[in-house]
Design a protein around this motif. Structure first.
Motif, mmCIF file in Angstrom:
data_model
loop_
_atom_site.group_PDB
_atom_site.id
_atom_site.type_symbol
_atom_site.label_atom_id
_atom_site.label_comp_id
_atom_site.label_asym_id
_atom_site.label_seq_id
_atom_site.Cartn_x
_atom_site.Cartn_y
_atom_site.Cartn_z
ATOM 1 N N UNK B 112 -28.710 12.445 30.487
ATOM 2 C CA UNK B 112 -29.756 12.740 29.505
ATOM 3 C C UNK B 112 -29.955 11.635 28.472
ATOM 4 N N UNK B 113 -29.411 10.460 28.722
ATOM 5 C CA UNK B 113 -29.585 9.310 27.814
ATOM 6 C C UNK B 113 -29.128 9.617 26.386
ATOM 7 N N UNK B 114 -28.135 10.450 26.252
ATOM 8 C CA UNK B 114 -27.618 10.737 24.901
ATOM 9 C C UNK B 114 -26.248 10.097 24.694
ATOM 10 N N UNK B 115 -25.943 9.104 25.474
ATOM 11 C CA UNK B 115 -24.681 8.408 25.310
ATOM 12 C C UNK B 115 -23.547 9.078 26.060
ATOM 13 N N UNK B 116 -22.381 8.448 25.992
ATOM 14 C CA UNK B 116 -21.239 9.015 26.724
ATOM 15 C C UNK B 116 -20.766 10.327 26.114
ATOM 16 N N UNK B 117 -20.101 11.121 26.917
ATOM 17 C CA UNK B 117 -19.559 12.406 26.451
ATOM 18 C C UNK B 117 -18.201 12.147 25.828
ATOM 19 N N UNK B 118 -18.128 12.388 24.516
ATOM 20 C CA UNK B 118 -16.894 12.062 23.795
ATOM 21 C C UNK B 118 -15.948 13.247 23.826
ATOM 22 N N UNK B 119 -15.101 13.226 24.788
ATOM 23 C CA UNK B 119 -14.096 14.292 24.882
ATOM 24 C C UNK B 119 -12.804 13.704 25.425
ATOM 25 N N UNK B 120 -11.728 14.309 25.008
ATOM 26 C CA UNK B 120 -10.434 13.826 25.495
ATOM 27 C C UNK B 120 -9.860 14.736 26.574
ATOM 28 N N UNK B 121 -10.575 15.817 26.825
ATOM 29 C CA UNK B 121 -10.075 16.792 27.798
ATOM 30 C C UNK B 121 -10.820 16.628 29.116
ATOM 31 N N UNK B 122 -10.071 16.528 30.161
ATOM 32 C CA UNK B 122 -10.645 16.430 31.498
ATOM 33 C C UNK B 122 -10.026 17.508 32.373
ATOM 34 N N UNK B 123 -10.785 17.928 33.351
ATOM 35 C CA UNK B 123 -10.304 18.984 34.232
ATOM 36 C C UNK B 123 -10.422 18.504 35.667
ATOM 37 N N UNK B 124 -9.375 18.636 36.446
ATOM 38 C CA UNK B 124 -9.445 18.123 37.827
ATOM 39 C C UNK B 124 -10.380 18.958 38.690
ATOM 40 N N UNK B 125 -11.097 18.286 39.557
ATOM 41 C CA UNK B 125 -11.986 19.015 40.462
ATOM 42 C C UNK B 125 -11.205 19.664 41.593
ATOM 43 N N UNK B 126 -10.196 18.953 42.055
ATOM 44 C CA UNK B 126 -9.376 19.501 43.127
ATOM 45 C C UNK B 126 -8.081 20.009 42.515
#
Lengths: 83, 270
Positions: B112-126
């Motif tokens: 959406x051209x709003x810049x990177x998503x600033x988060x420190x939490x990631x969730x594995x897909x697998x």
């Protein structure tokens, strides 16, 4: 670390580019060094070291050291100080 | 002139060199959404690897001399000779409040051209399946289907899943129903009765074609058109209804293929 052929070549090219009308140009040397630091090519630190050595030798080559047991005449002393 | 030398010495002393290790490979070939990469010696299975132009891939096939990766993104942006880096991360997506109101692609990259998503939490897909699935008992009890070929060559366990492939009208559904205990004597009798009813319905349809159908076709051609055709799945829903409903549900083409579905304008061209 052993300075390899490429480093020596680059440093020599820099030295050749540092002359203006057969004399070392301080402005050119400064800009060359600055551009090398900006671009940061491979082994640029070694290139800088080797370039410094070449400059030192070049400067020494173009200087004469006059030593005397007695006090030098004023004219000779001024020449030697002027370089 | 000695001042120049001093200046260079000062600059050399002020320079700080930092070294960082990165695992880099080169794309050897790419095609069909798969890239084969040479030189990635330290890559993990299911690790995200980064291609130029912001394309990511997933290392799936680790071989002795090369790595096979599927491309997650614009495959046309990856070409032979491109440099590939490992990321050290398994396939994961950003999560958290920073994701609210954002439009992302399947791997969580913003669209959406709003810049990177600033988060420190990631969730594995697998990841491991939920407890409800992982706590199921394993398959331990054999099931006899009664078909010697199946029981001898591919014995089936109770609760297992099995892929059944076959040509049409070879009895795939019968086997499935038998395996699912849906096809007892009652079911078989029901199916036989349905087949009989189907034959009766077909007879009606063929009779209708001669006179009644011709008349209707001429008078209401644009609205109603009949085809004598049948499919057992739809017949189940249609038995007990008029012949009209059968002809609406299923159509057989001139080449013998059966097309099933609700009556619509497309069926005119069958």
């Amino acid at each position: 670390m052993k300075i390899n052929k490429e480093i020596r070549q680059l440093a020599r090219e820099m030295l050749r580019a540092s002359f203006t009308d057969g004399r070392l140009d301080g402005g050119k040397i400064a800009s060359l060094v600055q551009s090398l630091i900006t671009k940061r090519p491979r082994h640029f630190m070694d290139v800088l070291q080797y370039f410094k050595r070449l400059l030192r030798l070049e400067i020494e080559k173009r200087h004469a050291r006059i030593e005397g047991a007695t006090q030098l005449a004023r004219r000779r002393r001024s020449i030697s100080l002027r370089g | 002139m000695s001042s120049i030398l001093e200046e260079i010495e000062t600059k050399i002393a002020g320079l700080k060199t930092s070294t960082s290790k990165s695992n880099v490979g080169v794309v050897r070939e790419t095609g069909d959404g798969v890239a084969r990469i040479e030189g990635l010696s330290d890559v993990m299975l299911n690790e995200m690897i980064e291609f130029p132009n912001g394309v990511f891939g997933l290392a799936l096939n680790l071989e002795e001399t090369e790595v096979g990766a599927i491309l997650l993104g614009e495959t046309t942006k990856v070409s032979e000779g491109d440099e590939v880096k490992t990321t050290g991360k398994l396939l994961q997506v950003p999560v958290g409040k920073a994701l609210l109101g954002r439009v992302v692609n399947t791997i969580g990259l913003p669209l959406d051209d709003k810049g990177p998503i600033k988060t420190e939490t990631f969730y594995p897909l697998e990841k491991k399946s939920p407890r409800a699935l992982s706590s199921r008992r394993s398959v331990s009890q054999p099931v006899q289907t009664g078909i010697m070929a199946i029981d001898a060559m591919i014995p089936i366990g109770r609760g297992q899943r099995e892929l059944i492939i076959g040509d049409r009208a070879t009895g795939k559904s019968d086997d499935r129903d038998r395996h699912n205990h849906q096809s007892g004597a009652l079911e078989q009798g029901r199916r036989r009765r349905r087949r009989q009813e189907l034959s009766t319905a077909l007879l009606h349809l063929r009779c209708d074609r001669s006179e009644e159908f011709q008349r209707r076709a001429l008078t209401r051609r644009s609205r109603t058109r009949r085809r004598d055709a049948v499919h057992d799945n739809h017949f189940r829903a249609c038995v007990g209804h008029s012949n009209e409903s059968i002809s609406r549900a299923v159509c057989r083409r001139g080449d013998g293929r059966v097309v099933h579905g609700q009556w619509n304008g497309r069926a005119h061209h069958l």
